[in-house]
Write an enzyme that holds these catalytic residues in place. Structure first.
Site, mmCIF file in Angstrom:
data_model
loop_
_atom_site.group_PDB
_atom_site.id
_atom_site.type_symbol
_atom_site.label_atom_id
_atom_site.label_comp_id
_atom_site.label_asym_id
_atom_site.label_seq_id
_atom_site.Cartn_x
_atom_site.Cartn_y
_atom_site.Cartn_z
ATOM 1 C CG HIS A 16 6.591 6.372 -9.232
ATOM 2 N ND1 HIS A 16 7.908 5.177 -8.377
ATOM 3 C CD2 HIS A 16 5.496 5.524 -9.045
ATOM 4 C CE1 HIS A 16 7.149 4.555 -7.992
ATOM 5 N NE2 HIS A 16 5.418 4.626 -8.736
ATOM 6 N NE ARG A 67 10.677 8.209 -9.091
ATOM 7 C CZ ARG A 67 9.822 9.687 -8.525
ATOM 8 N NH1 ARG A 67 9.839 10.905 -9.450
ATOM 9 N NH2 ARG A 67 9.896 9.733 -7.166
ATOM 10 C CE1 TYR A 81 8.172 13.576 -6.008
ATOM 11 C CE2 TYR A 81 5.930 12.850 -6.757
ATOM 12 C CZ TYR A 81 7.006 12.890 -7.257
ATOM 13 O OH TYR A 81 7.334 11.353 -8.028
HETATM 14 C C1 LIG Z 1 3.085 -3.337 -1.936
HETATM 15 C C2 LIG Z 1 3.114 -1.992 -2.681
HETATM 16 N N1 LIG Z 1 2.207 -0.757 -2.143
HETATM 17 C C3 LIG Z 1 1.847 0.330 -3.159
HETATM 18 C C4 LIG Z 1 2.530 0.457 -4.191
HETATM 19 C C5 LIG Z 1 2.248 1.372 -5.015
HETATM 20 N N2 LIG Z 1 4.154 2.215 -5.479
HETATM 21 C C6 LIG Z 1 3.638 1.782 -6.676
HETATM 22 S S1 LIG Z 1 5.770 2.435 -6.563
HETATM 23 C C7 LIG Z 1 5.483 2.586 -4.730
HETATM 24 C C8 LIG Z 1 7.111 3.819 -4.574
HETATM 25 C C9 LIG Z 1 8.283 2.356 -4.636
HETATM 26 O O1 LIG Z 1 9.695 3.683 -4.005
HETATM 27 P P1 LIG Z 1 10.627 2.537 -3.882
HETATM 28 O O2 LIG Z 1 10.895 1.222 -3.445
HETATM 29 O O3 LIG Z 1 11.767 3.761 -3.382
HETATM 30 O O4 LIG Z 1 11.652 2.740 -5.181
HETATM 31 P P2 LIG Z 1 11.317 3.574 -6.541
HETATM 32 O O5 LIG Z 1 10.012 3.255 -7.313
HETATM 33 O O6 LIG Z 1 11.644 4.465 -6.249
HETATM 34 O O7 LIG Z 1 12.049 2.352 -7.865
HETATM 35 C C10 LIG Z 1 4.753 3.145 -4.505
HETATM 36 C C11 LIG Z 1 3.751 2.839 -2.993
HETATM 37 C C12 LIG Z 1 3.325 -0.671 -4.825
HETATM 38 N N3 LIG Z 1 2.861 -0.843 -5.981
HETATM 39 N N4 LIG Z 1 3.459 -1.834 -3.504
#
Ligand SMILES: Cc1ncc(C[n+]2csc(CCOP(=O)(O)OP(=O)(O)O)c2C)c(N)n1
Ligand SMILES: Cc1ncc(C[n+]2csc(CCOP(=O)(O)OP(=O)(O)O)c2C)c(N)n1
Ligand SMILES: [Mg+2]
Ligand SMILES: [Mg+2]
Lengths: 337, 374, 337, 374
Positions: free
Chosen positions: B269, B265, B278
């Site tokens: 985020h 990405r 980070y």
């Molecule tokens: C169950 C849950 N825990 C925590 C969050 C908070 N949160 C939102 S996105 C994220 C990281 C997601 O990482 P990834 O699965 O790699 O997807 P990316 O955002 O990198 O596309 C977190 C911890 C959430 N939305 N749902």
């Protein structure tokens, strides 16, 4: 009911902190004091938490004590239970209360039960911190306020601060408590205002409500982020109705004495919470009051709460949340019965 | 074509790719089975997505939009995989996959509407067989398996179900339970992991100690494939293979596939995040050199499918389309709080009706302005 | 409030069934009627369920419709949600209510919200059946009764039958209902008694309480397995106190009208449930009653419930469960106020 | 010794074993590093467990005991793995591992006490570093990882944590999350899967489509090993290896190990279950021919460590020990309901105190007999 003043440590050394800074300050103080205290969760390390509640802790205490975990809430709480069972004091962060549900089994089947199951030979001195509640215009699942779920589980304690001072003091008590504590942080007011917070450590005892405003006409019970709009409503009613506002601070175990004492004085009551009406703590408080003080009761206790709907996306959230106008009307209704 | 075995068992190998960094076909790889028109349309969708992203982030900065999760860097994965879908297939995107509904012809204004905090925007996905978005990481994966179970139960071999999630999501219990069910019930599922190296601030190697995400498929008895997510043609091919296998499985192969799409990405985020806290700029720059749009554009130019003139035309169309979408979403009526009470159940229970009436009284008494100021 | 008699289909053709047999009979009838109805869960297939609630269904309808799943509750409910989102009608069994907590996220974040999230374009016509409650001397985690958790989640419906007749009729309604229903089965009385149950299909409508015993002195509200000891207590008090017993049958949405109507008649009330006192539905019912009928209220509403402790291992469970003596005493207390 | 790689990558291979069906050392395998005394004690523990099982099932039938989950068939796995523990190691058993506390010198009467519905029986495990049993499948695995994290945090290299669970448990999300954490944090854990081919009525191949359970370790970046669970010496060796590695990991190896112990339960799932409904007698007989006790007894006889006389002595001791335990547990006082209120929290909250007082009043008023009849 406690007088905050009693626990005041050296009152000359204070910092002017927001509520979220008080969280961080409380964590910092206990980590300094006790090596067994560790912080764990998603993004708590280098990132310092998505709300900056753990900012700088990783740099100061290292990765071993400020543990960035994989993205797995049940794993976080489950492993924290394991750590606490051998004497550590983990503080697990769940990023939003809306993501705590996958930890439910670990909380109710284990954190809440290990002491009973082992007749006290294994305990869970664990804190689960999580920001809760609506009003910050976030995406879905970021606005929940389901404190009632935790209160219905014997073995858990449930704490919700509403001021920076209380935040540090209650968090300190929660970390030192020998039992598992769910620590719900009102993220709506994370940065809403500042307060002088002692630099030293201090405890605000669990299980004690605080009267935030004295009044003689009606007792309004609330906690966390709803304390402010409730106080605002009380101000708005100044001259018309003399409102007492009781901030429960600890939801489990409930400070029944404080609740009943206030109600006996006023004879009327209301409960304000963000959670849906049905099955919310408004019911528990009402039932408790009428059990203990029916003969004092002059009107139905008003429940001024969120609706029995899922918390909406943010375009509608302002309609969902109790705000001063709704609270004012509710109080008037209880007065005009 | 069996991509899977080669990529999974040699886990540290490079992911499957078709285009090299300069947009040339890698030796031995065949080109895509897409028409020139489709390829150019794919390009248009990718550039529109990038434009949509930039505009939405800036709207958010101006307070005209809610928190938004940018796509940039993921266009190749999202659009490559979406082009591989047949009309009746279902796709379950996450919050970071705005390019998927866009590529499936959901109106851009509807996608914006969702990010502006209206459930209606989410609802509009359904007509295009795109599942409404939710934000609980990992929890949609069992839904995809269940949909696959339903189609299998109905002997409907015309539908596959493609479910997207991030590298972070693979740590959740629901990922495991859903893939295990898919293996046991041998369902028509493609599990598409957008491994963009980070879950907010948590790097891939802190997420799991397994060398690759693809190799996790071994635990469920079906194939895992690694693909270069910055190469839309490779993603298309791998997804197409997986979808076809889901519908007409090869003899020795289970119907589900786990695809690990290796990508990055470029942005934050979400608009609430600051990645400089980070991660290194170096890393970002390294990946930006693999920008899927740049690479694909080179390929289309190299093969004579695109030139400056056409690119300008695409750009102009994109800008107009987005401007229209913004106008449409900003023209929207204020939301009606009644929406909040509808659709909790098919029929409104009397308690909810009363609550709605009380809200209406409150609005009458105080007016929306006072009520909403808080 | 409904009169069962109204829904009676051909009253001449009946079978004498236990409650668990009525579950099976209800499942069977709906599976025959609608191909989209499937049953899924752990051990529901060849084994016919650990309580035999799905006995013979696998033989009759095949493995594709009576689906033995891997041991993963969130996967069961999550995949059932996916199935229901494309028009199937899955009936998921969770082997004991104590094992439902890992499904909490799927239930509250998805089953309860998909309709809202998609503004009605995706729905969840799903039933989650689970045996609940104490008294059968099982190991830990097999005695929970946490209906309040589900009632506090808008978007879910919650049903608890107390007789074989109602079981079949309510289950039929739940399966046909367009929204997700948590169907809590009182396993303590799975085989406690038999009743004539029509062979044909019929619905007992959701959302309607039933008066099990008319009385003029006090209204006792209860549901599920507690209905029997409550009726027994009422019998024991015959001559001394004239007790009305209201079986709520559906806990969400609550039949507020029936509750208030009964209370207005008697002016006194009690709630009997197995779940812990604090945060249990006793609070919700009490609050509802005093909101609607405070002026009729002559005494505090007694909450006769389980204790605020984890459900103990079986050597102590008889002390935990409300039984006729405790209920009798509670009713007397409400009378003698 | 690296057992792991050989067994996992060739997943359909036979599990590691030391003894053949006739209790003879398999060619190329070395004998155990246990003294004669320890070996005979191991035999005594295994036979005691079998006897404990038979008596407890029959007590349950007579209504003198609660629901019980029989061990029979698992003695080799439970006792072999427990002998591999060092004194300070922790072990987390499930409901089916009564032989583990017994082999760790918990009084048999205490184990019986648990099954008679007294938490006190469970509490007695803790003194022997045996974690109290709970019945939520899979949910104890994260506790084991967390304990491992704690010991690692404290630089305590003297402790490993061995966690038991069944084949069914591997389907739960908590299994996945716990093993993934263990891989990421590289903790001193041994995850011991008692693959007994059934989860109540659900056969192994309906539980997961992966060929073996051991191969699931690939998803977490550490080693998985398959071992013959009906061969106590093989189990001992594999567990010992895993425990040593957990404390002093080999250079190229992570500290955790997933052990798949391939075995069978001879009896019903619990005393509430009737296995004839779902499984064949043939299968049972095939596995009974591998009875770990018979096989181990042959080995001990073959090697002169055991003879008829000693076996008789063991039998007599077992019977006496069990008779004493039953007597002790049946002599127990009626439980005091106060226990229910103690240990909810360290301090009794006032609400609970009041509730307890009300219960005492009720008891005074009605007497326990009336109260408990329900
Ligand atoms: C169950 C849950 N825990 C925590 C969050 C908070 N949160 C939102 S996105 C994220 C990281 C997601 O990482 P990834 O699965 O790699 O997807 P990316 O955002 O990198 O596309 C977190 C911890 C959430 N939305 N749902
Ligand atoms: C979370 C959870 N779901 C369901 C059950 C009911 N249950 C008890 S044992 C069992 C099967 C366990 O199988 P396995 O893990 O293979 O262990 P085994 O009994 O074969 O030793 C089930 C489904 C439970 N105890 N916990
Ligand atoms: Mg990611
Ligand atoms: Mg098993």
């Amino acid at each position: 009911m406690s007088q905050n003043q009693n626990q005041h440590p050296d009152p000359t050394e204070t910092q002017n902190l927001t509520l979220v800074q008080a969280v961080r300050d409380g964590l910092h103080a206990e980590m300094e004091r006790d090596d067994d205290v560790v912080v764990m969760g998603e993004d708590v390390g280098a990132n310092g938490g998505v709300f900056r509640a753990t900012e700088g802790l990783s740099e100061e205490f290292g990765e071993e004590r400020v543990i960035d975990t994989p993205l797995a809430e049940s794993g976080i709480v489950g492993s924290a239970i394991g750590m606490s069972s051998v004497g550590m004091k983990p503080i697990a962060e769940i990023q939003f209360q809306g993501f705590i549900y996958t930890t439910f089994d670990q909380l109710v089947s284990h954190a809440a039960r290990l002491r009973t199951r082992s007749r006290g030979s294994i305990t869970c001195p664990l804190v689960v911190r999580t920001p809760y509640g609506g009003g910050i215009r976030p995406p879905e699942h970021h606005s929940e306020s389901k404190e009632a779920f935790f209160v219905h589980e014997p073995g858990l304690k449930v704490v919700v601060p509403s001021t920076p001072y209380d935040t540090k003091g209650l968090l300190t008590s929660a970390i030192r408590d020998p039992d598992p504590v769910i620590f719900l942080e009102p993220k709506l007011i994370y940065r809403a205002f500042r307060e002088e917070v002692p630099t030293d450590s201090y405890e605000v005892p669990l299980g004690e409500a605080a009267v935030r405003r004295e009044g003689s006409d009606i007792s309004v019970f609330t906690w966390g982020a709803m304390t402010r709009p409730t106080l605002e409503a009380a101000e708005d009613l100044e001259g018309e109705i003399d409102v007492e506002v009781v901030d429960l601070r600890t939801l489990s175990p409930l400070d029944t004495d404080a609740i009943v004492e206030s109600f006996k004085k006023t004879g009327r009551g209301a409960v304000v919470h963000e959670a849906p009406l049905t099955g919310g703590l408004g019911g528990e408080l009402t039932a408790t009051i009428q059990e203990e003080a029916l003969l004092y009761q002059e009107a139905p206790i008003e429940r001024i709460t969120g609706f029995d709907t899922p918390f909406p996306l943010y375009a509608l959230e302002d309609y969902y949340m109790p705000e001063p106008a709704r609270i004012t009307d509710g109080i008037r209704e209880a007065m005009n019965f | 074509m069996r991509l899977s075995t080669e990529s999974v068992t040699s886990s540290k190998d490079e992911p499957f790719r078709i285009l090299d960094a300069n947009g040339r076909l890698i030796e031995g790889r065949t080109g895509p089975d897409l028409s020139d028109e489709q390829l150019v349309q794919m390009y248009e969708d990718m550039t529109f997505s990038r434009h949509f992203d930039e505009r939405t982030v800036s709207l958010q900065r101006q307070g005209r939009m809610g928190t938004y999760a940018p796509v940039a860097g993921h266009e190749g994965a999202q659009i490559g995989s979406t082009y591989a879908l047949d009309r009746d297939d279902w796709v379950l995107p996450t919050y970071r996959e705005s390019a998927i509904p866009l590529a499936r012809d959901v109106e851009p204004s509807e996608v914006l509407r969702y990010w502006k905090g209206y459930e209606e925007g989410n609802a509009s996905l359904v007509a295009e067989n795109v599942f409404p978005i939710n934000i609980v990481i990992g929890s949609l994966i069992p839904h995809a398996t269940g949909m696959g179970m339903a189609f299998k139960y109905r002997d409907d071999y015309s539908r596959a179900v493609v479910c997207h999630f991030g590298d972070g999501a693979t740590s959740e219990g629901d990922f495991h339970e859903a893939l295990n069910f898919a293996g046991v019930f041998d369902t028509p599922n493609v599990f598409f992991c957008n491994n963009n190296q980070w879950a907010i601030s948590v790097p891939r190697d802190r997420q799991t100690a397994s060398d690759t995400i693809a190799q996790k498929a071994i635990a469920y008895g079906f194939d895992g494939v690694r693909v270069d997510g910055m190469d839309p043609l490779a993603v298309y091919r791998v997804t197409r293979d997986a979808i076809e296998n889901a519908k007409r499985p090869e003899d020795d192969r289970k119907r589900p596939t786990l695809v690990e799409s290796v990508q990055y990405r470029f942005g934050a985020h979400t608009t609430a995040d600051d990645p400089s806290v980070y991660r290194d700029d170096d890393e970002l720059e390294r990946w930006q050199r693999k920008d899927p749009i740049v690479r694909f554009e080179k390929f289309l130019r190299n093969t004579g499918r695109l030139d400056d003139e056409r690119i300008d035309a695409v750009k102009t169309r994109n800008e107009e389309r987005m401007a229209d979408a913004i106008e449409a979403v900003e023209r929207l009526d204020d939301p009606d709080p009644e929406e909040m009470f509808q659709n909790v159940y098919e029929e409104l229970p009397s308690r909810l009706e009363e609550q709605f009436e009380r809200l209406q009284e409150l609005r009458d008494r105080h007016g929306d302005d006072e009520l909403l100021e808080g």
